[in-house]
Design a protein around this motif. Structure first.
Motif, PDB file in Angstrom:
ATOM      1  N   THR A  41       0.681  -1.231   0.006  1.00 15.76           N
ATOM      2  CA  THR A  41       0.013  -0.073   0.343  1.00 15.76           C
ATOM      3  C   THR A  41       0.976   1.284   0.145  1.00 15.76           C
ATOM      4  O   THR A  41       0.610   2.178  -0.656  1.00 15.76           O
ATOM      5  N   VAL A  42       1.795   1.306   0.771  1.00 15.99           N
ATOM      6  CA  VAL A  42       2.744   2.540   0.829  1.00 15.99           C
ATOM      7  C   VAL A  42       3.355   2.695  -0.425  1.00 15.99           C
ATOM      8  O   VAL A  42       3.483   3.752  -0.977  1.00 15.99           O
ATOM      9  N   THR A  43       3.894   1.879  -0.914  1.00 15.97           N
ATOM     10  CA  THR A  43       4.471   1.778  -2.389  1.00 15.97           C
ATOM     11  C   THR A  43       3.461   2.192  -3.452  1.00 15.97           C
ATOM     12  O   THR A  43       3.931   3.198  -4.363  1.00 15.97           O
ATOM     13  N   ALA A  44       2.349   1.899  -3.385  1.00 12.13           N
ATOM     14  CA  ALA A  44       1.441   2.210  -4.368  1.00 12.13           C
ATOM     15  C   ALA A  44       0.776   3.733  -4.236  1.00 12.13           C
ATOM     16  O   ALA A  44       0.644   4.176  -4.987  1.00 12.13           O
ATOM     17  N   VAL A  45       0.784   4.134  -2.970  1.00 14.35           N
ATOM     18  CA  VAL A  45       0.087   5.605  -2.588  1.00 14.35           C
ATOM     19  C   VAL A  45       1.002   6.452  -2.285  1.00 14.35           C
ATOM     20  O   VAL A  45       0.856   7.860  -2.130  1.00 14.35           O
ATOM     21  N   GLY A  46       2.317   6.152  -2.146  1.00 14.06           N
ATOM     22  CA  GLY A  46       3.429   7.021  -1.527  1.00 14.06           C
ATOM     23  C   GLY A  46       3.655   8.103  -2.425  1.00 14.06           C
ATOM     24  O   GLY A  46       3.798   9.336  -2.100  1.00 14.06           O
ATOM     25  N   GLY A  47       4.005   7.860  -3.469  1.00  8.51           N
ATOM     26  CA  GLY A  47       4.485   9.025  -4.769  1.00  8.51           C
ATOM     27  C   GLY A  47       3.191   9.939  -4.772  1.00  8.51           C
ATOM     28  O   GLY A  47       3.349  11.216  -4.785  1.00  8.51           O
ATOM     29  N   GLY A  48       1.886   9.669  -5.191  1.00 12.04           N
ATOM     30  CA  GLY A  48       0.782  10.532  -5.257  1.00 12.04           C
ATOM     31  C   GLY A  48       0.452  11.089  -4.207  1.00 12.04           C
ATOM     32  O   GLY A  48      -0.044  12.210  -4.198  1.00 12.04           O
ATOM     33  N   SER A  49       0.524  10.550  -2.727  1.00  8.22           N
ATOM     34  CA  SER A  49       0.370  11.486  -1.668  1.00  8.22           C
ATOM     35  C   SER A  49       1.322  12.667  -1.303  1.00  8.22           C
ATOM     36  O   SER A  49       0.894  13.694  -1.270  1.00  8.22           O
ATOM     37  N   LEU A  50       2.679  12.423  -1.739  1.00 10.58           N
ATOM     38  CA  LEU A  50       3.705  13.434  -1.487  1.00 10.58           C
ATOM     39  C   LEU A  50       3.273  14.656  -2.930  1.00 10.58           C
ATOM     40  O   LEU A  50       3.297  15.684  -2.379  1.00 10.58           O
ATOM     41  N   MET A 127       8.970  13.070  -9.347  1.00  9.96           N
ATOM     42  CA  MET A 127       8.701  12.712  -7.988  1.00  9.96           C
ATOM     43  C   MET A 127       7.624  11.681  -7.741  1.00  9.96           C
ATOM     44  O   MET A 127       7.607  10.603  -6.890  1.00  9.96           O
ATOM     45  N   THR A 128       6.499  11.962  -8.567  1.00 14.14           N
ATOM     46  CA  THR A 128       5.250  11.120  -8.259  1.00 14.14           C
ATOM     47  C   THR A 128       5.868   9.717  -8.795  1.00 14.14           C
ATOM     48  O   THR A 128       5.254   8.713  -8.187  1.00 14.14           O
ATOM     49  N   GLY A 129       6.475   9.660 -10.040  1.00 17.09           N
ATOM     50  CA  GLY A 129       6.729   8.197 -10.161  1.00 17.09           C
ATOM     51  C   GLY A 129       8.052   7.486  -9.509  1.00 17.09           C
ATOM     52  O   GLY A 129       7.837   6.264  -9.324  1.00 17.09           O
ATOM     53  N   VAL A 130       8.689   8.342  -8.690  1.00 19.84           N
ATOM     54  CA  VAL A 130       9.994   7.683  -8.346  1.00 19.84           C
ATOM     55  C   VAL A 130       9.660   7.535  -6.584  1.00 19.84           C
ATOM     56  O   VAL A 130      10.277   6.339  -6.106  1.00 19.84           O
ATOM     57  N   VAL A 131       8.843   8.367  -6.010  1.00 22.00           N
ATOM     58  CA  VAL A 131       9.123   8.193  -4.613  1.00 22.00           C
ATOM     59  C   VAL A 131       8.123   6.907  -3.820  1.00 22.00           C
ATOM     60  O   VAL A 131       8.676   6.403  -2.771  1.00 22.00           O
ATOM     61  N   GLY A 132       7.155   6.272  -4.443  1.00 20.29           N
ATOM     62  CA  GLY A 132       6.482   5.030  -3.795  1.00 20.29           C
ATOM     63  C   GLY A 132       7.714   4.043  -3.936  1.00 20.29           C
ATOM     64  O   GLY A 132       7.750   3.125  -2.796  1.00 20.29           O
ATOM     65  N   GLY A 133       8.414   3.808  -5.000  1.00 21.48           N
ATOM     66  CA  GLY A 133       9.618   2.760  -5.074  1.00 21.48           C
ATOM     67  C   GLY A 133      10.504   3.184  -4.220  1.00 21.48           C
ATOM     68  O   GLY A 133      11.016   2.109  -3.475  1.00 21.48           O
ATOM     69  N   MET A 134      10.978   4.213  -3.844  1.00 19.52           N
ATOM     70  CA  MET A 134      11.936   4.834  -3.040  1.00 19.52           C
ATOM     71  C   MET A 134      11.661   4.511  -1.595  1.00 19.52           C
ATOM     72  O   MET A 134      12.527   3.804  -0.784  1.00 19.52           O
ATOM     73  N   ILE A 135      10.385   4.519  -1.077  1.00 18.64           N
ATOM     74  CA  ILE A 135       9.981   4.345   0.107  1.00 18.64           C
ATOM     75  C   ILE A 135       9.986   2.810   0.471  1.00 18.64           C
ATOM     76  O   ILE A 135      10.423   2.228   1.398  1.00 18.64           O
ATOM     77  N   ARG A 136       9.598   2.028  -0.741  1.00 19.41           N
ATOM     78  CA  ARG A 136       9.703   0.783  -0.697  1.00 19.41           C
ATOM     79  C   ARG A 136      11.110   0.041  -0.422  1.00 19.41           C
ATOM     80  O   ARG A 136      11.188  -0.662   0.624  1.00 19.41           O
TER      81      ARG A 136
END
Lengths: 204, 204, 204
Positions: A41-50, A127-136
């Motif tokens: 979930t964090v990977t999927a919604v992290g980038g869009g949340s930021l 940023m939207t594309g990169v951040v979710g995977g970075m948190i993962r």
């Protein structure tokens, strides 16, 4: 509640593949089923949340929880599938690449409504594309893909730039979206399969 | 300025115990007094700050700095106490467990005003409870409690789900709050003292 | 679009020096040119972004992309310079110290408009000064400067406190800004060159 557009389909699809990549990473670290659901979930919604936080907008999954349902269901199915069948390691990279391509163009599309600086638009897309995977990667104790030598953020940059250039030439937005996503995806897949990286200038 | 409710008491209490856990972690890493105050404060206000940011609300401690005063005073007292007396390691886990229980129900309560999706409400409850301790563990270079095998986020999930189910059955909110917090606390304490964890399905 | 004030000059200058420190860190880790531009930009705009998010304001670089241009250009020039000439390691610490001093007083100045709690104002000043460098150090896998034994956040605290005390005594704001920044800078430089740290109370 939400009009059923190309962008919305893309968004749900990106949510699904990023959740898969997160659940696979959790499985590799032998987390339990809740860990897999959380990491997916964090990977999927992290980038869009930021993205929404930086744009000072209401966060998308609080307005429309469909994203959360999809992320959790995709994570759980992946978790059980990964226990039943042996899934090749490239599948994580592949789902991450698709998510990167999809979320970059979505980041660009949403930011176009709030900023007329193409530079801001491109940065928000990356940023939207990169951040979710970075948190993962940080949460599962891997070196983030984005910091490795292979082409990664550069793929998002190219896709976002092509999108913006086409959009600026009055080309219909659905075409810009598809072209931008394809370019990011192709560059990233080439980097994975041929091990591409940017040349580094050596110390003199 | 702020009505003196059960929730407000809980909130100040949770701030205090999370600050204690942060200051203890700082003491274990031999940080100085400012490090302890900073780590205690970040632990105490981290989860609630992310909650308010995601809900697009003004951040609680900017509106009402009482939270900051309590966090800093509790951190400093703890720091000096930890230098004077030898404090058993379980005290950090215990104060973290109480903070987790209290902040989870506060996260649920605040989100109930903004979303009617119980799924969003439960996720926000877990996040409010979990994030402060996660920042503490990352900054003090420990593996986050939430990523270890023992029950942690699951305790928050159970407490939040019971709260929402009771609230949905028209039970008075103060009862829901107390019941949700007790369930999270009991699950988490059981996990600490009996070393509970969820079964992991082995690779086939 | 933006009035040309002392604060704005300071802000652009701080953006520039923090971008330099980020690009130098990227160069030490042998990242490529895009890595250097990304790390420089994140270092330069990270603290101010968190400040604006916590204050529930529009993020400054989305309103005015000049900050992004300056960060990217400064990062790239630094990256190439670091390849051509051997730059002493103290230059990273020095540019970080200047950025810390400048962004702390900017954080204080912006928060003074939204909060009349001097405690909140000082915390926001420290955070604005400290967070960009912290993200830089985490992303480049270094122990964050702020968590090391030397005086760092304490320098920001002193500068912010002097600013607020002077501001409260009706001294013109431009004087407060310069005095606060000088105090932070001098403390931090002293810490770098004389290896100052706060005494740690030993275990009894």
């Amino acid at each position: 509640m939400h009009e059923f557009t190309l962008l919305y389909c893309f968004d749900l699809f990106g949510t699904c593949v990023f959740a898969i990549s997160g659940a696979l990473a959790a499985g590799q670290k032998r987390m339990d089923i809740f860990g897999a659901a959380a990491l997916g979930t964090v990977t999927a919604v992290g980038g869009g949340s930021l993205r929404d936080i930086l744009l000072n907008q209401n966060v998308f999954w609080i307005i429309n929880p469909t994203y959360l349902y999809i992320a959790v269901i995709a994570s759980m199915i992946t978790y059980f599938a990964a226990r039943k069948f042996s899934i090749p390691k490239k599948v994580l990279l592949l789902s991450d690449a698709i998510g990167l391509a999809v979320f970059t163009v979505i980041g660009v599309s949403k930011t176009l409504k709030f900023s007329d600086s193409f530079y801001v638009v491109i940065i928000m897309g990356i940023m939207t594309g990169v951040v979710g995977g970075m948190i993962r990667d940080i949460l599962s104790n891997e070196v983030p893909l984005v910091l490795r030598k292979e082409i990664y953020a550069t793929a998002a940059l190219l896709g976002a730039a092509v999108y913006v250039a086409m959009y600026n030439s009055q080309i219909p937005q659905s075409l810009c979206i598809v072209a931008g996503a394809m370019i990011t995806l192709v560059c990233r897949l080439a980097a994975i399969f041929f091990n591409w990286s940017l040349p580094i200038i050596r110390h003199s």
